[in-house]
Motif scaffolding. Sequence first.
Motif, mmCIF file in Angstrom:
data_model
loop_
_atom_site.group_PDB
_atom_site.id
_atom_site.type_symbol
_atom_site.label_atom_id
_atom_site.label_comp_id
_atom_site.label_asym_id
_atom_site.label_seq_id
_atom_site.Cartn_x
_atom_site.Cartn_y
_atom_site.Cartn_z
ATOM 1 N N GLY A 149 0.822 -1.196 0.000
ATOM 2 C CA GLY A 149 0.000 0.000 0.000
ATOM 3 C C GLY A 149 0.858 1.248 0.000
ATOM 4 N N LYS A 150 0.216 2.386 0.235
ATOM 5 C CA LYS A 150 0.945 3.661 0.261
ATOM 6 C C LYS A 150 1.016 4.192 1.687
ATOM 7 N N ASN A 151 2.038 4.994 1.953
ATOM 8 C CA ASN A 151 2.125 5.667 3.246
ATOM 9 C C ASN A 151 1.024 6.717 3.370
ATOM 10 N N LYS A 152 0.576 6.917 4.598
ATOM 11 C CA LYS A 152 -0.533 7.839 4.853
ATOM 12 C C LYS A 152 -0.206 9.256 4.396
ATOM 13 N N ASP A 153 1.059 9.681 4.579
ATOM 14 C CA ASP A 153 1.410 11.063 4.253
ATOM 15 C C ASP A 153 1.841 11.253 2.800
ATOM 16 N N THR A 154 1.735 10.204 2.003
ATOM 17 C CA THR A 154 2.016 10.339 0.577
ATOM 18 C C THR A 154 0.766 10.844 -0.133
ATOM 19 N N ALA A 166 -5.872 -1.277 -2.589
ATOM 20 C CA ALA A 166 -6.413 0.055 -2.860
ATOM 21 C C ALA A 166 -7.784 0.189 -2.206
ATOM 22 N N SER A 167 -8.043 -0.640 -1.179
ATOM 23 C CA SER A 167 -9.405 -0.735 -0.664
ATOM 24 C C SER A 167 -9.518 -0.616 0.850
ATOM 25 N N SER A 168 -8.410 -0.365 1.548
ATOM 26 C CA SER A 168 -8.526 -0.173 2.995
ATOM 27 C C SER A 168 -9.292 1.111 3.271
ATOM 28 N N PRO A 169 -10.244 1.078 4.235
ATOM 29 C CA PRO A 169 -10.957 2.317 4.573
ATOM 30 C C PRO A 169 -10.203 3.183 5.569
ATOM 31 N N ASN A 170 -9.004 2.745 5.985
ATOM 32 C CA ASN A 170 -8.313 3.406 7.089
ATOM 33 C C ASN A 170 -7.158 4.309 6.670
ATOM 34 N N THR A 171 -6.927 4.437 5.368
ATOM 35 C CA THR A 171 -5.974 5.415 4.844
ATOM 36 C C THR A 171 -6.775 6.424 4.038
ATOM 37 N N PRO A 172 -6.823 7.683 4.475
ATOM 38 C CA PRO A 172 -7.694 8.673 3.823
ATOM 39 C C PRO A 172 -7.508 8.734 2.317
ATOM 40 N N GLY A 173 -8.626 8.632 1.604
ATOM 41 C CA GLY A 173 -8.611 8.777 0.153
ATOM 42 C C GLY A 173 -8.191 7.553 -0.621
ATOM 43 N N LEU A 174 -7.740 6.495 0.061
ATOM 44 C CA LEU A 174 -7.168 5.348 -0.655
ATOM 45 C C LEU A 174 -8.165 4.718 -1.618
ATOM 46 N N GLY A 214 7.036 -12.276 -14.517
ATOM 47 C CA GLY A 214 6.106 -13.400 -14.396
ATOM 48 C C GLY A 214 5.420 -13.520 -13.052
ATOM 49 N N LYS A 215 5.770 -12.649 -12.095
ATOM 50 C CA LYS A 215 5.154 -12.719 -10.762
ATOM 51 C C LYS A 215 3.694 -12.277 -10.853
ATOM 52 N N PRO A 216 2.749 -13.073 -10.351
ATOM 53 C CA PRO A 216 1.321 -12.711 -10.451
ATOM 54 C C PRO A 216 0.980 -11.482 -9.619
ATOM 55 N N LEU A 217 0.124 -10.632 -10.163
ATOM 56 C CA LEU A 217 -0.343 -9.443 -9.473
ATOM 57 C C LEU A 217 -1.849 -9.512 -9.282
ATOM 58 N N PHE A 218 -2.283 -9.313 -8.025
ATOM 59 C CA PHE A 218 -3.699 -9.290 -7.683
ATOM 60 C C PHE A 218 -4.075 -7.903 -7.180
ATOM 61 N N LEU A 219 -5.359 -7.605 -7.208
ATOM 62 C CA LEU A 219 -5.903 -6.361 -6.674
ATOM 63 C C LEU A 219 -6.934 -6.711 -5.616
ATOM 64 N N LYS A 220 -6.814 -6.097 -4.431
ATOM 65 C CA LYS A 220 -7.797 -6.321 -3.365
ATOM 66 C C LYS A 220 -8.827 -5.203 -3.391
ATOM 67 N N ILE A 221 -10.102 -5.572 -3.422
ATOM 68 C CA ILE A 221 -11.170 -4.593 -3.585
ATOM 69 C C ILE A 221 -12.115 -4.606 -2.380
ATOM 70 N N ALA A 222 -12.924 -3.556 -2.285
ATOM 71 C CA ALA A 222 -13.813 -3.358 -1.144
ATOM 72 C C ALA A 222 -15.155 -4.064 -1.361
ATOM 73 N N PRO A 223 -15.824 -4.409 -0.255
ATOM 74 C CA PRO A 223 -17.166 -4.980 -0.376
ATOM 75 C C PRO A 223 -18.233 -3.909 -0.574
ATOM 76 N N LEU A 259 -8.434 -11.032 -8.680
ATOM 77 C CA LEU A 259 -8.903 -10.098 -7.659
ATOM 78 C C LEU A 259 -8.992 -10.807 -6.318
ATOM 79 N N ILE A 260 -8.802 -10.048 -5.237
ATOM 80 C CA ILE A 260 -9.093 -10.536 -3.901
ATOM 81 C C ILE A 260 -10.321 -9.779 -3.408
ATOM 82 N N ALA A 261 -11.375 -10.516 -3.151
ATOM 83 C CA ALA A 261 -12.674 -9.933 -2.805
ATOM 84 C C ALA A 261 -13.187 -10.587 -1.513
ATOM 85 N N THR A 262 -13.173 -9.852 -0.396
ATOM 86 C CA THR A 262 -13.057 -8.406 -0.323
ATOM 87 C C THR A 262 -12.294 -7.993 0.929
ATOM 88 N N ASN A 263 -12.086 -6.681 1.025
ATOM 89 C CA ASN A 263 -11.520 -6.075 2.220
ATOM 90 C C ASN A 263 -12.627 -5.887 3.261
#
Length: 373
Positions: A147-152, A179-187, A213-222, A244-248
């Motif tokens: 994820g990203k740092n809060k102050d970024t 990209a789906s945590s509710p605890n980092t503002p604006g994420l 070749g490394k697999p990439l997944f995206l975690k999404i919100a419910p 996809l990883i469903a859900t956060n």
Amino acid sequence: MYGLTRSLLFRLDAERAHRLGIAGLRQLGHSRDLCESLRENALEGVTPGMAVEVAGLRFAHPVALAAGLDKDAEAVDGLFACGFSAVEIGTLTPRPQPGNPTPRLFRLPEHRAVINRMGFNNHGAQEAATRLRARTWKPGPLGVNIGKNKDTPLEKAVDDYVACVDALAPLGDYVVVNASSPNTPGLRKLQEPEQLTLLLRAVQERLASVAPGKPLFLKIAPDLTPEAVDEVVDVARACGLAGLIATNTTIARPFEHPLAKEAGGLSGAPVREPANAVIRRAYLRSGGALPLIGVGGVFTAQDVYEKLRAGASVVQVYTGFIYEGPGMVGRILPALAALLARDGYTRVQDAIGAEHRAPVPPSASGVGAPKHL
């Protein structure tokens, strides 16, 4: 046995109990022989038909551990000893950060739920990378959730995700963009199609460079609308994601409780059906072509089975593990095998997405055909 341990842990502040649990699992991980023995016992109920392949990765069975429990890769071996087919660490950010002020973790036993607003508290990608490099026992896939740092600033978010890829992608078996945590503002704004496309393409490009070749997944919100789920699926497929990883966790509060007013993401039993709805929608939108890892409200074999039938190939647990304890996987697997056999399945693979397929009349299918109840 765990009932007594849980009753003692639940007398403590939730975050303190969590730290004690991680410390115990970390200590367990120091004994390779004990870890292997415990894992062997936990997997007694595994049959060859339980193995699942997703994005070129082999999972011995479909029950894996979600991100959030072991944020800093402290207890990976101890968690594999509990029998999970895969372990996902994180969420990790490029720089260490303390997370949100305490208290920030709350149990709701009446609802078999947890509310957290941890805020990506972690010691940073480099420290986790050091721990991962020291590991020698690799019984199953290891996922790295970033994820990203809060102050970024949001407009600089891509830089943070790419930095995490540089540090961690070569050391994991798959990478997850959170990209789906509710605890980092604006994420969660990063789930919007235009921003999501830019983020995923940048991460994919760097991943191809440092860990081809490394697999990439995206975690999404419910909490996405059905239409938003469709958009995310379309973006994921256009970007060539592994799945996809469903859900956060959810920001909804579908019940009355003294703690319901606490800000943060709700996990556990109340998220089961919202998560299943997202899994169903994503499976149908992709026609089953985009692999899904289901998570949310998993406590029993029936919960796992529902997510498989809804379209998930692998099912992760987190809150259920807190309530059910380290024997959870060992209890689920024989019961899951019984559910599969009841419906005529010899392989987990055959149950994936089963609820979306029309029943096959017994006369046309022969003996032992799935009933698709």
